[in-house]
Design a protein around this motif. Structure first.
Motif, mmCIF file in Angstrom:
data_model
loop_
_atom_site.group_PDB
_atom_site.id
_atom_site.type_symbol
_atom_site.label_atom_id
_atom_site.label_comp_id
_atom_site.label_asym_id
_atom_site.label_seq_id
_atom_site.Cartn_x
_atom_site.Cartn_y
_atom_site.Cartn_z
ATOM 1 N N ILE B 262 0.830 -1.203 0.000
ATOM 2 C CA ILE B 262 0.000 0.000 0.000
ATOM 3 C C ILE B 262 0.868 1.258 0.000
ATOM 4 O O ILE B 262 0.487 2.294 -0.545
ATOM 5 N N LEU B 266 0.837 4.760 -2.260
ATOM 6 C CA LEU B 266 0.969 6.170 -1.866
ATOM 7 C C LEU B 266 2.018 6.856 -2.733
ATOM 8 O O LEU B 266 1.837 7.996 -3.173
ATOM 9 N N MET B 360 -4.903 2.547 -4.674
ATOM 10 C CA MET B 360 -4.473 3.908 -4.362
ATOM 11 C C MET B 360 -4.439 4.799 -5.598
ATOM 12 O O MET B 360 -4.639 5.993 -5.503
ATOM 13 N N THR C 425 -7.090 3.478 2.770
ATOM 14 C CA THR C 425 -7.827 3.303 1.519
ATOM 15 C C THR C 425 -9.152 4.058 1.550
ATOM 16 O O THR C 425 -9.503 4.710 0.584
#
Lengths: 296, 429, 472
Positions: B262, B266, B360, C425
């Motif tokens: 994740i 970003l 994302m 998220t």
């Protein structure tokens, strides 16, 4: 002191089978003797362990050919011979350490007193409590000195009370001649000791279980001369109470510590005799060649 | 001295039973752990396959449709625009009324609701695109898509609680069962699932868009990560001097291998989208992010296979006066290539299943069009699964399971390929 | 000329340069009496010339593509009225994107001023495009002629090419550093901006998390609660459940496979378990949400009723459909092969001599494992577990799909919790207003996640490395 009483004639069991067995093995050795006879005094009246017709194979390759040998009670037997002659393999059979190698197959009789230890039904755990082993490289567990020595006593449940355990640790370390050096730092890791001390720790660890036989696989090969001398002294002291089989690379060491010496050559036991005799007047030509340094 | 030997062995024997029981217990724990792991694999697969297989089929109703040119509003069958604009729903509706033999307004509405009128309309449109001239003004039998509620109900017939039954009136239920008995309402393989892009209606939704999106993603990832990964591996193994800078590179690679995915998302959001202004939801940006993620995997395995090339080969080449580049390109690289390929395939398989970073950068979007290039907005297989999972409509959950099966299929193929490459191509020294 | 077309032209030009320069070096060689009179092989002369052309052209191309939008934007600003130019950054951005959508024809705004500006933009773009094409083609042609004339037999073409090759490799390998720097930059600046709105101590020690409140622009941040403690506890809770599943199972699996199992069993079981590691997380999330969570809910609910039936006053257990337990269990299963393969490596690194020592004293196999191998391998196993923890903390899809978004400060595994990654998220999907505290909070969470996982990895990798050295 030497308790071994040697017999002049080879036991009938062995003499019958030896030639036949050796014939079936197709390996041709340099002296090319299909059947061979161990010269000297391989047998003992007061035997602690008696090995008969021992053959060892790694997969298809034969490592030991038809060895017959007795180890007398409270006797020190040294096994010498050039590298790869099978002396370590033979030693490891004596407490079934070869079980840990999958490809290794051992045949023959190994009598400890009157029990055949090579029987598949034989339980190796109590066996190894009776026949302890000291290895080539010092291998203290990554634990404290105290825990290293207490390890065997703990797993075998030899001490009921903490004080018993303390006693066992202390006497074992004393017997191994290490007590004075480590009594103030029993809680330090065993690996913090010097090489010679580590090896004596491993010996202490072994005798803490009070085994009947101690096997030593080149116990000094990783040590310096002073540490070696200390261990040899120790072996001499231990022979008062224990039966000892020692594999060594050093002929001087064999001469110094053992009562009888067995000479192995290419998987065959060539000669067994009183140590003094082996090193002064061996019966077999190969033994002579080896001790005079013509190969090694 | 008393005989300590006998005492010892007696003591040993005393506790032996207990020790062997402990030994057995310990072994049992080990076997239980492995059993648990194997059971998880089994349960996971049976569960997913059980849920997903039904997604590949759908219920169709065979009705006869009058391809009437005036109702279709098509006067010239050679005009593509007319064909695209044709009123196919009208003929489908009429076919439905005819099949159920209804005339009142209420019944018509009830009958219409059993079919996916628009979905069937698209099927007709596809047929018209191919040979409009032949079929216009004819009457032909058409397998019409039923409404997703009908499909849901029929697939769960016999389950306790009769799920989905309450959606229908008595009359509709009668119709449905009559049609099933007559064989006009059948479960058939759902080609639309493979041919269509995403859709708001579950009966029309397909994975083509997602598969193509994933394809472009992997294309970008492969094009970037393979050369860069290999170059880095060569540099670190063959060229890099032992210094702080090299250490820094190595530490970075090792750490990046364990940074949560994740975080890479970003990075993509802040650097590629916000700073460089690349378009959102495109396989291009997704590929950039996945490249950064898969690079450590590729670098680490490539380095291992370069290391496995024995130094004697390098020495032989140097001995003939080859330059460093020649040694690397002519000898080391070809010998290390199979291992590098294996590593790359495994890296790409990871990238194919990766979801969080794509989330994302906005690839979890509703995109009905099938992408045709790396800069078209697109979604990817895992994202499509996620999208369908989030959709409250009952029909989509089944689609998601089916899409999972497709994704797993691709992964199995890729991993088998990697294993094959390792077995067949890799040389042992 | 479209970009891809221009790119193609560049490719053809570079290829031509390579060919002609190689030919020229060959003809020079034949004049001198053979290739051996050249400093390098002809192919190196070709590659050298091609590089001389390609590198500057690519640089021009790249810089142009990166900067032309910014320049055009500056040029566009001059057509705006004074009033428009003094708008806030956000509103200006909105205006510009409106104009942008007019240029692509996707907007129906009918403001003549904006339409005129959009026309200017279109003009600028075509001018820029033309200029780029001309510049690139001219420099390509110029450079290739230059390379042609500069070609001399005594050129050290090979060393030059080798240097370029090495530089290329170096450049590729520094990408790892740039990635880390990029990650740090992308989270740190937004985080700093966030901490200007929400004080850092409130973020780290606050127990209220409800970012939804701050949607209204006139009360930015101040009214939205950004206390991240519930997120941290939620993450910890789920990771702890996952570890409870993964560590014992993974460890025992590794021990059994490396110490007990025959090589045949190992060769079958190991790949099957590795399958668990290859399944995408989105599949696990799906499985957790649609299979495990309902199973737990129904199973435990029934259990609670049974207990109540027996007269014990516990009552039905309240189980959330988005319980932390379901996500944690499934995450644990996912991590099993990770733990087991790492521990397998570690256990195999324990030297045989220690095993021999233990067996030689008459230990049973399990005693050897529990009392000698396990303590000896402990540092390595701890490292493996830390790596697994860092994976569990950073895992996203399972929790996004299987747990909720309500931030509850609880350690009850049957309740619904939320995690750092779930919040990241939810905060970032959809609106991308870069200035709202909501979006910035996601970056602050990202910073925390990055620091924690990086720290864990760093410690773990060091422990494992030290451990390896101990036995090497």
């Amino acid at each position: 002191m030497n308790n071994s009483v040697t017999t002049e004639s080879i036991a009938p069991l062995a003499s019958e089978k030896t030639p036949e067995k050796a014939k079936t093995s197709n390996v041709i050795t340099e002296e090319n003797s299909d059947a061979y006879t161990t010269v000297g005094q391989a047998f003992s009246e007061n035997a602690k362990m008696s090995m008969r017709n021992v053959n060892v194979f790694y997969d298809e390759k034969q490592a030991i050919y038809d060895v017959n040998l007795d180890i007398g009670t409270n006797e020190v037997v040294a096994m010498i011979g050039p590298s790869g002659c099978g002396k370590s393999t033979f030693l490891r059979c004596l407490n079934r350490m070869n079980d840990t190698i999958d490809t290794c197959k051992v045949t023959g009789k190994f009598l400890l007193e009157d029990q055949d230890i090579n029987d598949r039904k034989m339980d190796v755990v109590p066996l190894r409590a009776r026949v302890g082993m000291v290895f080539q490289k010092p291998n203290p567990f990554p634990k404290s000195i105290y825990d290293n020595v207490a390890y065997g006593a703990r797993i075998h449940g030899l001490a009921d009370r903490k004080s018993d355990l303390d006693d066992i640790v202390e006497t074992s370390l004393q017997k191994a001649g290490l007590w004075n050096e480590v009594k103030d730092r029993l809680q330090q890791p065993g690996t913090s000791l010097s090489g010679g001390q580590q090896q004596r720790l491993c010996i202490a660890r072994t005798i803490a279980v009070s085994p009947e036989v101690i096997l030593m696989d080149e116990p000094c090969s990783a040590l310096d001369p002073i540490a070696t001398a200390r261990i040899e002294e120790l072996i001499d002291e231990l022979s008062q109470n224990y039966t000892i089989a020692i594999v060594t690379h050093s002929m001087q060491q064999a001469a110094r510590v053992s009562h009888r010496t067995a000479y192995f050559h290419l998987g065959k036991l060539i000669e067994v005799n009183e140590t003094e005799k082996v090193f002064t007047n061996p019966d077999h030509g190969l033994t002579e060649a080896y001790i005079t340094g013509r190969f090694g | 001295m008393t005989k300590p030997e006998i005492k010892t062995i007696d003591k040993v024997n005393r506790t032996l039973g207990k020790r062997y029981r402990a030994e057995k217990r310990f072994r049992l724990y080990g076997m239980l752990s492995i059993g648990f792991g194997l059971l998880c694999v089994l349960f996971l697969f049976t569960n997913i396959i059980g849920k997903g297989l039904s997604g590949f089929t759908y219920h169709y109703l065979q009705i006869s449709v009058e391809m009437d040119a005036t109702t279709l509003e098509i006067s010239d069958t050679s005009d593509l625009n007319q064909i695209l604009a044709g009123n196919y729903s009208a003929v489908v509706k009429r076919g439905a009324y005819e099949y159920f033999d209804v005339s009142s307004r209420r019944d018509k509405s009830a009958a219409r609701k059993l079919l996916s009128v628009d979905g069937t309309g698209y099927l007709l449109q596809d047929r018209f695109k191919v040979d409009a001239k032949e079929i216009i003004n004819t009457k032909s039998m058409v397998w019409a898509l039923v409404d997703d509620k009908v499909d849901f109900y029929l697939k769960r017939l016999g389950e306790p609680g009769e799920p989905g039954k309450h959606e229908f009136s008595e009359k509709q239920l009668q119709w449905i069962h009559a049609a099933v008995e007559s064989g006009d309402l059948q479960k058939r393989f759902n080609w639309a699932f493979f041919n269509n892009g995403d859709s708001a209606h579950s009966e029309e939704a397909g994975i083509r868009g997602a598969v193509m999106g994933s394809f472009y993603l992997l294309l970008v990832t492969l094009a970037l990560s393979f050369p860069i990964g290999i170059a880095t591996a060569i540099y670190l193994e063959e060229y890099a001097p032992k210094n702080k800078w090299t250490d820094l590179i190595e530490v970075n690679i090792n750490n990046l291998a364990a940074v949560p995915s994740i975080i890479f998302g970003l990075l993509g959001l802040a650097i590629f989208l916000a700073f460089f202004g690349f378009p959102r939801s495109t396989p291009l940006v997704g590929g950039f992010v996945l490249t950064l993620m898969t690079l450590p995997t590729i670098i680490i395995s490539s380095r291992a296979s370069i290391k496995a090339v024995p130094p004697s080969i390098r020495e032989a080449a140097y001995g003939l006066g080859s330059s460093k580049m020649q040694v690397t390109l002519h000898h080391v690289l070809p010998l290390a290539m199979p291992g590098m390929l294996t590593g790359t395939i495994i890296g790409l398989a990871q990238a194919l299943g990766e979801s969080a970073p794509l989330l994302m950068i906005g690839m979890a979007a509703f995109i009905p069009e099938v992408p045709t290039g790396v800069s078209d907005p697109a979604t990817a297989l895992p994202m499509q699964i996620f999208q369908w999972f989030r959709n409250a409509d009952a029909g989509f959950s089944e689609k998601a399971s089916a899409a999972i099966l497709v994704l797993l299929m691709f992964l199995i193929v890729m991993n088998t390929l990697a294993v094959w490459a390792r077995r067949r191509l890799e040389r042992r020294w | 000329m479209s970009m891809s077309m221009l790119f193609l032209v560049m490719l053809v030009g570079v290829a031509a340069t390579f060919y002609f320069c190689r030919q020229r070096s060959l003809s020079l060689a034949s004049e001198l009496g053979g290739i051996r009179h050249l400093h390098s092989l002809p192919v190196f002369y070709g590659v050298q010339a091609a590089l001389w052309c390609a590198i500057p052209c690519l640089l021009i191309f790249g810089l142009w593509v990166v900067f032309d939008d910014a320049i055009i934007r500056e040029l566009t600003l001059q057509y705006l009225t004074e009033e428009q130019r003094s708008l806030s950054a956000n509103e200006l951005q909105l205006l510009l994107s409106t104009i942008e959508s007019i240029t692509t024809g996707s907007s129906t705004v009918n403001d003549p001023q904006l339409i005129a500006i959009s026309q200017h933009i279109v003009d600028f773009r075509s001018v820029s495009n033309l200029a780029l094409s001309i510049t690139v083609v001219c420099s390509l042609v110029g450079l290739s002629f230059w390379a042609w004339f500069k070609l001399k037999p005594e050129n050290k073409a090979r060393s030059n090419v080798e240097r370029c090759f090495m530089l290329f490799l170096l450049l590729c390998s520094t990408l790892a550093i740039f990635t880390t720097v990029g990650i740090v930059f992308s989270v740190i600046f937004e985080s700093i901006r966030f901490f200007q709105i929400v004080p850092i101590q409130e973020f780290i020690f606050g127990t209220q998390w409800s970012p939804q409140l701050s949607i209204r622009a006139d009360q930015v941040g101040s009214s939205g609660a950004f206390g991240a403690v519930p997120l941290f506890t939620g993450t910890l809770l789920i990771s702890a459940i996952a570890m409870l599943v993964a560590v014992p199972t993974g460890l025992m699996t590794a021990i059994y496979l490396s110490e007990y199992a025959s090589s045949r069993v190992r060769s079958v079981v190991k790949p099957i378990l590795e399958i668990l590691a290859g399944i995408p997380t989105v599949v696990y999330g799906f499985f957790a949400a649609l299979t495990i969570a309902p199973m737990i809910k129904n199973g435990l609910h029934g259990l609670g009723l049974d207990i109540a039936f027996l007269g014990v006053s516990i009552g039905p257990l309240e189980v959330s459909g988005e319980s932390a337990l379901a996500a944690g269990l499934v995450m644990g299963v996912m991590i099993i092969p990770f733990v087991s393969s790492l521990s397998d490596d570690v256990i195999n690194a324990v030297p045989q001599s220690l095993r021999d020592g233990a067996y030689g004293l008459g230990s049973t196999q399990s005693e050897t494992i529990k009392k000698v191998i396990f303590p000896a391998a402990l540092p390595g196993i701890v490292g493996a577990i830390l790596l697994a923890v860092s994976r569990a903390i950073g895992e996203t899809m399972i929790v996004v799909m299987a747990v909720g978004t309500a931030a509850k400060l609880t350690f009850n595994p049957l309740e619904s919790v939320t995690t750092v990654t779930v919040q990241m998220t939810t905060l970032l999907i959809g609106d991308h207003e870069f200035d709202s505290a909501k979006t910035l909070a996601a970056f602050a969470l990202g910073l925390v996640l990055f620091i924690i996982t990086l720290g864990l990895n760093f410690i773990a990798l060091n422990i494992v490395k030290k451990y390896r050295e101990q036995y090497d």
